[in-house]
Design a protein around this motif. Structure first.
Motif, PDB file in Angstrom:
ATOM      1  N   ILE A 138       0.730  -1.476  -0.179  1.00 39.23           N
ATOM      2  CA  ILE A 138      -0.198  -0.095  -0.965  1.00 39.23           C
ATOM      3  C   ILE A 138       0.756   1.284  -0.256  1.00 39.23           C
ATOM      4  O   ILE A 138       0.574   2.028   0.217  1.00 39.23           O
ATOM      5  N   GLY A 139       2.649   1.604  -0.798  1.00 39.57           N
ATOM      6  CA  GLY A 139       3.286   2.542  -0.403  1.00 39.57           C
ATOM      7  C   GLY A 139       3.662   3.254   0.714  1.00 39.57           C
ATOM      8  O   GLY A 139       4.411   3.816   0.593  1.00 39.57           O
ATOM      9  N   VAL A 140       3.856   2.355   1.706  1.00 34.64           N
ATOM     10  CA  VAL A 140       4.473   2.349   3.275  1.00 34.64           C
ATOM     11  C   VAL A 140       4.724   1.219   3.119  1.00 34.64           C
ATOM     12  O   VAL A 140       5.313   0.796   2.705  1.00 34.64           O
ATOM     13  N   ILE A 141       6.177   1.623   4.363  1.00 33.28           N
ATOM     14  CA  ILE A 141       6.612   0.844   5.628  1.00 33.28           C
ATOM     15  C   ILE A 141       5.555   0.408   7.016  1.00 33.28           C
ATOM     16  O   ILE A 141       5.145   1.455   7.405  1.00 33.28           O
ATOM     17  N   THR A 237      13.392  -4.192 -10.453  1.00 32.13           N
ATOM     18  CA  THR A 237      11.985  -4.489 -11.028  1.00 32.13           C
ATOM     19  C   THR A 237      10.964  -3.285 -10.144  1.00 32.13           C
ATOM     20  O   THR A 237       9.627  -4.396 -10.023  1.00 32.13           O
ATOM     21  N   ALA A 238      10.600  -2.648  -9.290  1.00 35.87           N
ATOM     22  CA  ALA A 238      10.182  -1.985  -8.580  1.00 35.87           C
ATOM     23  C   ALA A 238      10.813  -0.173  -9.396  1.00 35.87           C
ATOM     24  O   ALA A 238      10.760   0.279  -7.840  1.00 35.87           O
ATOM     25  N   PRO A 239      11.327   0.108 -10.033  1.00 38.71           N
ATOM     26  CA  PRO A 239      11.855   1.284 -10.037  1.00 38.71           C
ATOM     27  C   PRO A 239      10.683   2.609 -10.237  1.00 38.71           C
ATOM     28  O   PRO A 239      11.198   3.371  -9.228  1.00 38.71           O
ATOM     29  N   ASN A 240       9.749   2.464  -9.492  1.00 38.14           N
ATOM     30  CA  ASN A 240       8.262   3.786  -9.608  1.00 38.14           C
ATOM     31  C   ASN A 240       7.908   3.677  -7.859  1.00 38.14           C
ATOM     32  O   ASN A 240       6.918   4.066  -7.519  1.00 38.14           O
ATOM     33  N   MET A 241       8.058   1.825  -7.270  1.00 31.88           N
ATOM     34  CA  MET A 241       7.882   2.218  -5.552  1.00 31.88           C
ATOM     35  C   MET A 241       8.777   2.584  -5.000  1.00 31.88           C
ATOM     36  O   MET A 241      10.398   1.717  -4.430  1.00 31.88           O
ATOM     37  N   PRO A 242       8.536   3.604  -4.175  1.00 28.68           N
ATOM     38  CA  PRO A 242      10.101   4.244  -4.030  1.00 28.68           C
ATOM     39  C   PRO A 242      10.018   3.411  -2.175  1.00 28.68           C
ATOM     40  O   PRO A 242      11.121   3.709  -1.525  1.00 28.68           O
ATOM     41  N   GLN A 243       8.510   3.493  -1.346  1.00 34.87           N
ATOM     42  CA  GLN A 243       8.831   2.267  -0.063  1.00 34.87           C
ATOM     43  C   GLN A 243       9.505   1.280  -0.335  1.00 34.87           C
ATOM     44  O   GLN A 243       9.788   0.978   0.755  1.00 34.87           O
ATOM     45  N   HIS A 244      10.292   0.605  -0.857  1.00 40.24           N
ATOM     46  CA  HIS A 244      11.521  -0.484  -1.677  1.00 40.24           C
ATOM     47  C   HIS A 244      12.720  -0.279  -1.078  1.00 40.24           C
ATOM     48  O   HIS A 244      13.196  -0.858   0.201  1.00 40.24           O
ATOM     49  N   SER A 271       6.154   9.353   7.524  1.00 40.19           N
ATOM     50  CA  SER A 271       5.099   9.843   7.286  1.00 40.19           C
ATOM     51  C   SER A 271       5.696  10.847   6.113  1.00 40.19           C
ATOM     52  O   SER A 271       4.387  11.875   5.543  1.00 40.19           O
ATOM     53  N   VAL A 272       6.824  10.334   5.234  1.00 43.71           N
ATOM     54  CA  VAL A 272       6.315  10.691   3.493  1.00 43.71           C
ATOM     55  C   VAL A 272       5.446  10.228   2.795  1.00 43.71           C
ATOM     56  O   VAL A 272       4.624  10.084   1.694  1.00 43.71           O
ATOM     57  N   LEU A 273       5.872   8.918   2.978  1.00 39.86           N
ATOM     58  CA  LEU A 273       5.341   8.027   2.172  1.00 39.86           C
ATOM     59  C   LEU A 273       3.967   7.699   1.719  1.00 39.86           C
ATOM     60  O   LEU A 273       3.480   7.462   0.596  1.00 39.86           O
ATOM     61  N   VAL A 274       3.127   7.839   3.341  1.00 39.15           N
ATOM     62  CA  VAL A 274       2.126   7.876   3.230  1.00 39.15           C
ATOM     63  C   VAL A 274       0.957   8.678   2.480  1.00 39.15           C
ATOM     64  O   VAL A 274       0.078   8.583   2.747  1.00 39.15           O
ATOM     65  N   LEU A 275       1.716   9.977   2.344  1.00 39.66           N
ATOM     66  CA  LEU A 275       1.282  11.056   1.599  1.00 39.66           C
ATOM     67  C   LEU A 275       2.086  11.258   0.144  1.00 39.66           C
ATOM     68  O   LEU A 275       1.412  11.953  -0.792  1.00 39.66           O
ATOM     69  N   SER A 276       2.097  10.033  -0.168  1.00 39.03           N
ATOM     70  CA  SER A 276       2.641   9.913  -1.980  1.00 39.03           C
ATOM     71  C   SER A 276       1.232   9.770  -2.661  1.00 39.03           C
ATOM     72  O   SER A 276       1.101   8.376  -2.643  1.00 39.03           O
ATOM     73  N   ASP A 277       1.545  10.192  -3.957  1.00 33.94           N
ATOM     74  CA  ASP A 277       1.006   9.344  -5.462  1.00 33.94           C
ATOM     75  C   ASP A 277       1.237   7.831  -5.331  1.00 33.94           C
ATOM     76  O   ASP A 277      -0.567   7.093  -5.416  1.00 33.94           O
ATOM     77  N   VAL A 278       1.866   7.430  -4.673  1.00 33.83           N
ATOM     78  CA  VAL A 278       1.739   5.621  -5.338  1.00 33.83           C
ATOM     79  C   VAL A 278       1.308   5.366  -3.481  1.00 33.83           C
ATOM     80  O   VAL A 278       0.313   4.021  -4.245  1.00 33.83           O
TER      81      VAL A 278
END
Length: 292
Positions: A138-141, A237-244, A271-278
């Motif tokens: 879901i785009g977070v850690i 494998t996940a270039p557009n997934m900053p959470q990885h 706190s940064v990832l949860v507001l991301s578009d991803v």
């Protein structure tokens, strides 16, 4: 249908059973967190409580945060909707508290549910329970210490595999890895958990704080080399997934500077990832699928 609630019963043996209930699937939610905090603070103060067992209602331990909570954060941009309790509650009150806690797991312990279980000083499970950290999907850690405690309980490589794939393992595999301390029939779960809690309280079993474990981390140089390879693979494998990348960086922070430093970085990153578009897109997709 009853809403989210946390109850506590103290037995004649001095063990407090704290039960989390949020029908129908026992997802973690904000009221459960505050209810858990209230009951734990009460149990720690009571003279008739020697130890604590944390469990879930209706055959389920606890799932991850209700995605509707994340949806509210996305719509409002208000991070205060998500409770910041990783250190204040989970470390200061539960893990470092004066009375031991044992997690009695059945059904599933997913996301924040597994993170709460890992805060406890032992974990007893029923057969075939599902254990996992799914936050990257879901785009977070993991935000309740999962990036720090899971590597210390199962080793860095297995923890990375579990988090990056978001796939759960069974309690049987968890027992082999050291994530679970014992597997018992469902009808014996609470009784065995009570006995384990008393054994820890009375010194017959060790009190293990997973945040301070180091025996499964291995040499830092080898772990960092493995993480660097994992980062390179994630870029492919996940270039557009900053959470990885963020998850791997946070694990590394804890390896180099200690678990507490890792918790602080975990909170900052989340706190940064949860507001991301991803994260917004992934949560919307999951809610749309469930609605359909």
């Amino acid at each position: 249908m009853a809403g989210a609630q946390v109850s506590m019963e103290v037995g004649n043996d001095g063990v407090a059973i704290i039960t989390l209930s949020n029908p129908p699937v026992n997802d973690l939610d904000v009221p459960l967190i505050w209810g858990l905090k209230e009951k734990y603070e009460e149990a720690m103060k009571r003279n008739d409580v020697k130890a604590i067992v944390m469990t879930g209602d209706n055959g389920k331990f606890l799932g991850g945060f209700d995605n509707r909570v994340f949806e509210r954060v996305h719509k409002t941009g208000d991070l205060s909707i998500l409770p910041n309790v990783s250190i204040e509650l989970l470390v200061n009150v539960i893990e470092d508290g004066p009375k031991p806690s044992v997690a009695a797991i059945q059904g599933h312990a997913i996301g924040g549910g597994l993170e709460l279980a890992m805060v406890c000083h032992a974990r007893i499970s029923t057969p075939k329970a599902q254990l996992g950290l799914h936050e990257l999907s879901i785009g977070v850690i993991p935000g309740f210490g999962g990036t720090q405690r899971l590597p210390r309980l199962v080793g860095v490589e297995k923890a990375v595999e579990m988090m990056l794939s978001s796939k759960p393992i069974t309690s049987e595999e968890g027992l082999e890895l050291g994530l679970i301390d014992a597997i018992v029939p469902s009808q014996e779960l609470l009784n065995i958990a009570r006995l384990r809690a008393l054994d820890i309280a009375e010194g017959r079993k060790p009190l293990v704080r997973s945040l301070h474990m180091t025996n499964k981390l291995g040499p830092i140089s080898e772990s960092r080399e493995f993480l660097n390879i994992a980062k390179q693979n994630a870029k492919k494998t996940a270039p557009n997934m900053p959470q990885h990348q963020a998850c791997l960086d946070t694990i590394e922070e804890g390896l180099v500077h200690g678990g507490y430093a890792g918790l602080l970085k975990e909170g900052e990153v989340d706190s940064v990832l949860v507001l991301s578009d991803v994260s917004k897109r992934l949560v919307q997709n999951i809610l749309a699928q469930r609605s359909t």
